[in-house]
Design an enzyme around this catalytic site. Structure first.
Site, PDB file in Angstrom:
ATOM      1  N   LYS A   1      15.838  -2.060  -8.200  1.00  0.00           N
ATOM      2  CA  LYS A   1      16.277  -2.911  -7.132  1.00  0.00           C
ATOM      3  C   LYS A   1      15.341  -4.213  -7.137  1.00  0.00           C
ATOM      4  O   LYS A   1      16.219  -5.489  -6.680  1.00  0.00           O
ATOM      5  CB  LYS A   1      16.265  -2.262  -5.602  1.00  0.00           C
ATOM      6  CG  LYS A   1      17.085  -1.137  -5.584  1.00  0.00           C
ATOM      7  CD  LYS A   1      16.917  -0.592  -4.293  1.00  0.00           C
ATOM      8  CE  LYS A   1      17.959   0.500  -4.005  1.00  0.00           C
ATOM      9  NZ  LYS A   1      18.160   1.080  -2.710  1.00  0.00           N
TER      10      LYS A   1
ATOM     11  N   GLY B   1       7.977   1.935   2.161  1.00  0.00           N
ATOM     12  CA  GLY B   1       8.570   1.666   0.795  1.00  0.00           C
ATOM     13  C   GLY B   1       9.745   0.662   0.895  1.00  0.00           C
ATOM     14  O   GLY B   1       9.811   0.026   1.941  1.00  0.00           O
TER      15      GLY B   1
ATOM     16  N   ARG C   1       1.283   6.619   5.182  1.00  0.00           N
ATOM     17  CA  ARG C   1       0.121   7.248   4.455  1.00  0.00           C
ATOM     18  C   ARG C   1      -0.717   6.026   3.881  1.00  0.00           C
ATOM     19  O   ARG C   1      -2.001   6.039   4.164  1.00  0.00           O
ATOM     20  CB  ARG C   1       0.327   8.195   3.269  1.00  0.00           C
ATOM     21  CG  ARG C   1      -0.395   8.719   2.637  1.00  0.00           C
ATOM     22  CD  ARG C   1      -0.108   9.908   1.491  1.00  0.00           C
ATOM     23  NE  ARG C   1       0.845   8.923   0.698  1.00  0.00           N
ATOM     24  CZ  ARG C   1       1.792   9.344  -0.470  1.00  0.00           C
ATOM     25  NH1 ARG C   1       1.446  10.767  -0.444  1.00  0.00           N
ATOM     26  NH2 ARG C   1       2.347   8.984  -1.053  1.00  0.00           N
TER      27      ARG C   1
END
Ligand code: ATR
Length: 280
Positions: free
Chosen positions: A66, A129, A152
């Site tokens: 992407k 993300g 995280r």
């Protein structure tokens, strides 16, 4: 002549996009086919050149291409520039133009289920993300003014917030910090892979203590359709938005960019539900 469309990615074997696009071509009487092409990282440039040389009319782009595809395109529309990622390419008479329909697809899916007004809505995005970035940036563009992030790797969430061209109020949490925070959210959006098949019993957070009775909980995972997080939301009586809607609407918008015709999104959704439930 039959037109050719497709999707490039690695892995690509389980892509559900051919099902919805080929059905929509048939349903609208368009002579075209949509194929899944397995393209490895090292072959991306040559594959894109090949798409152009062969006159492929348009294609989707998925993991891991992407962002990497950007230098090989001729132009980026505003959505791809804003999100700095491309999931849809239109071949406009030999000129390859990159778009991003992911954020818009999610937003349409959210709006389909709930009457959300951006102002005064407190949003939590779980994850930092590529999918989280597309959703964060799109919501910021749509006028949402408060978006918290929990991830995280907290540095990744800070980077997402700082690199977003539109400034939005909100905090960044680790999971430990989040567990101790007490304010309820109006909309919570799960974008990580936690809870995806085969780890269907996992969820990134506990909802209790972070919701009120009108909180909407969305998960972009579509396999399983109802993740453990959405199950918890339902057991608390909350409205939920599953990942099939985003998959359909990002695809429906890409289809429209390629053909100028609006596909039947509801039909696409029913097809995917049947496929994911194993009945076709
Ligand atoms: P995508 O493009 O689908 O968003 P990604 O860019 O690889 O995929 O992002 C995956 C997200 O899932 C990230 O937020 C990641 O957290 P990190 O940034 O800390 O890596 C999160 N994620 C994936 N597996 C996880 C796990 N086991 N525990 C916690 N977070 C996880």
């Amino acid at each position: 002549m039959e037109q050719v469309f497709g999707v490039i990615g690695d892995p690509i074997g389980h892509s559900l996009s051919p099902i919805i696009h080929n059905d929509a071509f048939m349903n609208l009487g368009i002579k075209a086919r949509y194929h899944a092409f397995h393209v490895k990282k090292q072959d991306l440039e040559i594959a894109v050149k090949g798409m152009k040389a062969l006159g492929i009319k348009g294609f989707n782009v998925t993991v891991p291409h992407k962002v990497a595809i950007i230098p090989f395109l001729d132009e980026l529309d505003e959505s791809a520039q804003l999100l700095h990622a491309v999931n849809t390419v239109v071949n406009d008479n030999g000129k390859l133009i990159g778009y991003n329909t992911d954020g818009y697809g999610f937003y349409r899916s959210l709006k389909e289920h709930v009457d959300v007004h951006p102002q005064n809505v407190k949003v939590l995005i779980i994850g930092a993300g590529g999918a989280a970035r597309a959703i964060y940036t799109t919501l910021a563009k749509e006028g949402f003014s408060h978006i918290d992030l929990v991830n995280r790797t907290v540095e990744r969430a800070h980077a997402l917030k700082e690199n977003c061209p539109i400034e939005v109020k909100g905090e960044v949490f680790t999971y430990q910090q989040f567990a101790k925070s007490k304010d309820p959210y109006d909309v919570m959006i799960q974008t990580t892979s936690i809870g995806m098949k085969p780890n269907v019993n996992e969820k990134p957070i506990d909802l209790k203590g972070h919701v009120h009775e009108k909180t909407v909980v969305a998960d972009i995972i579509y396999n399983p359709i109802q993740t453990a997080l959405l199950q918890e939301a339902e057991s608390l009586g909350l409205a939920t938005v599953d990942g099939v809607g985003m998959l359909v609407h990002q695809g429906a918008y890409a289809f429209q960019l390629w053909t100028g015709k609006e596909p039947d999104a509801e039909r696409m959704k029913q097809l995917l539900y049947e496929k994911l439930r194993g009945t076709i």
